[in-house]
Design an enzyme around this catalytic site. Structure first.
Site, PDB file in Angstrom:
ATOM      1  N   SER A   3      78.333  47.753  23.277  1.00 46.21           N
ATOM      2  CA  SER A   3      77.608  46.509  23.539  1.00 46.21           C
ATOM      3  C   SER A   3      76.833  46.057  22.314  1.00 46.21           C
ATOM      4  O   SER A   3      76.196  46.866  21.641  1.00 46.21           O
ATOM      5  CB  SER A   3      76.627  46.720  24.689  1.00 46.21           C
ATOM      6  OG  SER A   3      75.824  45.580  24.863  1.00 46.21           O
ATOM      7  N   TYR A  78      71.465  41.416  27.956  1.00 45.67           N
ATOM      8  CA  TYR A  78      71.476  42.825  27.550  1.00 45.67           C
ATOM      9  C   TYR A  78      70.770  43.685  28.597  1.00 45.67           C
ATOM     10  O   TYR A  78      71.313  44.694  29.053  1.00 45.67           O
ATOM     11  CB  TYR A  78      70.810  42.986  26.187  1.00 45.67           C
ATOM     12  CG  TYR A  78      70.909  44.372  25.625  1.00 45.67           C
ATOM     13  CD1 TYR A  78      72.133  44.874  25.201  1.00 45.67           C
ATOM     14  CD2 TYR A  78      69.794  45.174  25.502  1.00 45.67           C
ATOM     15  CE1 TYR A  78      72.234  46.152  24.677  1.00 45.67           C
ATOM     16  CE2 TYR A  78      69.874  46.447  24.972  1.00 45.67           C
ATOM     17  CZ  TYR A  78      71.101  46.936  24.560  1.00 45.67           C
ATOM     18  OH  TYR A  78      71.194  48.199  24.043  1.00 45.67           O
TER      19      TYR A  78
END
Length: 111
Positions: A3, A78
């Site tokens: 990520s 996130y």
């Protein structure tokens, strides 16, 4: 660990510049890896972050602290992506008895 992690919008790897990709890495990507781990009866390690706490009302955060998260803020892609990753990992533990571990990595740097 695939990520995007930097909130700095001037960074080439900023999750703010890649909001959908960040959400998909932490949802579809994590789901795909959990399925592989289940298929091969493997252990699964999910690298999470202190961002699951959002903007904490207490510091340092204890393990039983659930956070102060804004699910619609600019950083939410996130934060919520990592929270989802933890939730789906624990779901695989509970439903399939998959050997799951979650680590929350705080304040680290690497390239």
């Amino acid at each position: 660990m695939a990520s995007p992690a930097s909130p700095n919008k001037n960074s080439k790897r900023s999750y703010i510049n890649f909001p959908i990709e960040t959400l998909l890495a932490n949802s579809q990507g994590t789901h795909n890896l959990l399925e592989l781990a289940r298929l091969f009866k493997s252990k699964f390690l999910y690298a999470s972050t202190s961002e699951v706490y959002g903007d904490p009302a207490m510091s340092p955060q204890r393990e039983d602290y659930f956070g102060n998260v804004n699910p619609n803020g600019i950083r939410s892609v996130y934060d919520e992506g990592k929270r989802f990753g933890e939730a789906i990992s624990f779901s695989y533990l509970r439903k399939f008895d998959l050997d799951v571990r979650i680590i929350r990595i705080f304040n680290t740097y690497g390239q």
